[in-house]
Design a protein around this motif. Structure first.
Motif, mmCIF file in Angstrom:
data_model
loop_
_atom_site.group_PDB
_atom_site.id
_atom_site.type_symbol
_atom_site.label_atom_id
_atom_site.label_comp_id
_atom_site.label_asym_id
_atom_site.label_seq_id
_atom_site.Cartn_x
_atom_site.Cartn_y
_atom_site.Cartn_z
ATOM 1 N N LEU A 98 0.847 -1.194 0.000
ATOM 2 C CA LEU A 98 0.000 0.000 0.000
ATOM 3 C C LEU A 98 0.882 1.244 0.000
ATOM 4 N N PRO A 147 -0.877 -7.447 -5.058
ATOM 5 C CA PRO A 147 -1.783 -6.309 -5.250
ATOM 6 C C PRO A 147 -1.108 -5.013 -4.801
ATOM 7 N N LEU A 149 -1.855 -1.313 -3.894
ATOM 8 C CA LEU A 149 -2.913 -0.361 -3.553
ATOM 9 C C LEU A 149 -2.299 1.035 -3.473
ATOM 10 N N PHE A 178 -4.593 -0.905 -7.738
ATOM 11 C CA PHE A 178 -5.886 -0.447 -7.212
ATOM 12 C C PHE A 178 -5.748 0.973 -6.668
ATOM 13 N N THR A 213 -6.056 6.751 5.480
ATOM 14 C CA THR A 213 -5.940 5.452 4.799
ATOM 15 C C THR A 213 -6.976 4.455 5.324
ATOM 16 N N LEU A 217 -9.628 2.864 2.925
ATOM 17 C CA LEU A 217 -9.494 1.439 2.586
ATOM 18 C C LEU A 217 -10.808 0.711 2.784
ATOM 19 N N SER A 220 -13.684 2.100 0.310
ATOM 20 C CA SER A 220 -13.507 1.707 -1.092
ATOM 21 C C SER A 220 -13.824 0.225 -1.306
ATOM 22 N N LEU A 222 -11.797 -2.052 -0.615
ATOM 23 C CA LEU A 222 -10.553 -2.759 -0.932
ATOM 24 C C LEU A 222 -10.084 -3.675 0.191
ATOM 25 N N MET A 226 -9.326 -7.495 -0.441
ATOM 26 C CA MET A 226 -8.020 -8.106 -0.168
ATOM 27 C C MET A 226 -8.201 -9.329 0.734
#
Ligand code: UTP
Length: 457
Positions: A98, A147, A149, A178, A213, A217, A220, A222, A226
């Motif tokens: 991230l 991933p 982010l 992302f 954040t 997070l 969204s 996400l 995840m």
């Protein structure tokens, strides 16, 4: 023309913020809608509370509550074992990374998002490209998608996404990158607590800090996404540091072995006076004490070998357990707001833009490291600035393009020396060539000398 929504008008009156509609009649319908949307998104009760508590919120912990913290040394004897454990997790594809890139980069004074700044001394690569190539190299090495982010803010989103598109996501699979946007917070007039307008139809808003954040997070989707794909840990880093060892397996191994909820890297303070937050135990919990909050006698205190007791500076590199992040996002109020008194250009009552001669506004931000005291299990691992931390903050002087470039070249020189080679001139190493010194050793023969300028890619 829209009539100001009666409920909204009444609400604004209740909180003594009705001045915000002073230029309503002059706005186009579109501008009116934008202003209404901004107003509906803010929490006036929270803002009032923050303003009323402005002198109390950041009460610094008293010296008797602050103690040094234990830190795992960089050369810990179990490091090989830890690295193997971290590598095993990477091979299982359970790590996401991230990047927070929503800041306004005001000190650097670059007119685009900071991640677009070219820092590669020979390659001219941007911070974003260097980070993205590290993520790509990591996923190639461990045979798993990682991933990536990327948190942006309204100030950086469009340019950032456009930059990645323009560069074909720097070779990463598009579906593994992302983007998500953090929230904003309004600024308040320091003297009155009133909202500030940036233009007749728009509030003055700024990103809500890297602590934003957590909410972003969760909002969204996400974090949930995840989790459902089996991600167990998230490596957090900031856009301004090109030396960061993204997904460092040794760090990950320490984090796993201790079943830590949050783990952080630590660098030694350059001096007692350095303006950097330090890790400490506060009331028995791990925390970061900001330099401005550290009582002088504690900042200066040394042990019997003359070493600073509170030496552990924060390079903003963390590993989070996903379950812990989830727990934190359930109650974002757990993260306090930090207040800053700033000079904010804004509209006066006559509608003219005022450039204030001194601090006129309160800005509010949340900080990611305020999650630390909530962790039952945490750990800190030492690293060095030379190997992992060279942030780009200022246009000149300390932490500037010149020092960042020098740090990138010095690290390459150091890696070459470690593998028995030598840099006679300037050498830069692409993350896709070697992600670390172990990989470099498989590519460069001992005894090789690099004269002139070399970009190893
Ligand atoms: P800094 O606090 O150094 O801020 O951010 P900055 O925006 O880079 O620079 P100044 O203070 O305006 O000069 C540290 C990291 O946190 C991110 C930044 O993008 C950077 O990666 N950040 C900061 C956010 O993502 N959102 C924020 O609201 C603030």
């Amino acid at each position: 023309m829209l009539t100001p929504y009666p409920d909204l008008k009444e609400l604004l009156c209740r909180y003594e913020q009705e001045h915000i509609l002073a230029f309503w009649e002059r706005l186009t319908e579109q501008q009116q809608r934008t202003l209404v949307a901004q107003l509906e998104a803010i929490d006036l009760a929270l803002l009032r509370r923050l303003y009323q508590q402005r002198d109390k919120i950041q009460a610094a912990p008293s010296a008797d509550r602050i103690e040094p913290v234990p830190v795992i040394p960089a050369d810990a004897p179990e490091r090989e074992q830890r690295r193997a454990e971290g590598q095993a997790l990477l091979r299982q594809g359970k790590l996401a990374v991230l990047l927070v890139a929503g800041g306004q980069g005001s000190r650097l004074g670059f007119d685009q998002p900071k991640g677009m700044y070219p820092v590669g001394p020979l390659s001219g690569k941007s911070l974003f490209q260097i980070h993205a190539e590290k993520v790509l190299a990591l996923s190639r090495r461990y045979g798993q998608p990682v991933p990536f982010l990327i948190m942006t803010s309204p100030a950086t989103h469009t340019d950032t996404v456009g930059f990645f598109e323009q560069h074909q996501w720097f070779g990463l699979p598009k579906e593994e990158v992302f983007f998500f946007q953090q929230g904003t917070m309004p600024a308040l007039d320091l003297a009155t607590g009133r909202l500030l307008l940036e233009s007749p139809g728009s509030l003055f808003l700024s990103p809500d800090g890297h602590g934003g954040t957590l909410t972003a997070l969760a909002r969204s989707g996400l974090l949930e996404q995840m989790k459902s794909r089996g991600i167990e840990h998230i490596f957090y880093f900031q856009v301004d540091n090109p030396l960061v060892r993204i997904g460092d397996p040794e760090f990950l191994g320490h984090h796993l072995a201790a079943r830590s909820q949050v783990s952080s890297k630590v660098v030694a303070k350059r001096s007692a006076q350095e303006k950097v937050g330090v890790f400490a135990r506060v009331d028995g919990r791990c925390a970061i004490v900001e330099y401005s909050d550290l009582p002088e006698e504690l900042a200066l205190a040394t042990d019997d070998q003359g070493k600073l007791k509170l030496w552990a500076g924060n390079p903003a590199i963390h590993l989070f357990d996903v379950a812990f992040l989830e727990q934190m996002t359930r109650d974002p109020e757990k993260l306090p707001f930090h207040l800053a008194r700033k000079k904010v250009p804004c509209l006066g009552a006559d509608g003219q833009l005022i450039d204030p001669p001194k601090e006129n506004a309160l800005k509010f931000e949340r900080f990611i490291f305020d999650t630390l005291p909530a962790a039952e299990r945490w750990l800190l691992v030492e690293t060095t600035r030379a190997s992992e931390f060279a942030p780009l903050k200022n246009a000149s002087g300390e932490d500037s393009p010149a020092t960042v470039e020098a740090a990138i070249l010095a690290l390459a020189r150091d890696w070459l020396e470690q593998v028995g080679a030598e840099a006679g001139g300037k050498v830069e190493i692409s993350p896709l060539y070697a992600l670390d010194v172990e990989e470099l050793a498989t590519k460069v023969f001992a005894g090789t000398r690099f004269d002139g300028e070399w970009y190893l890619q």
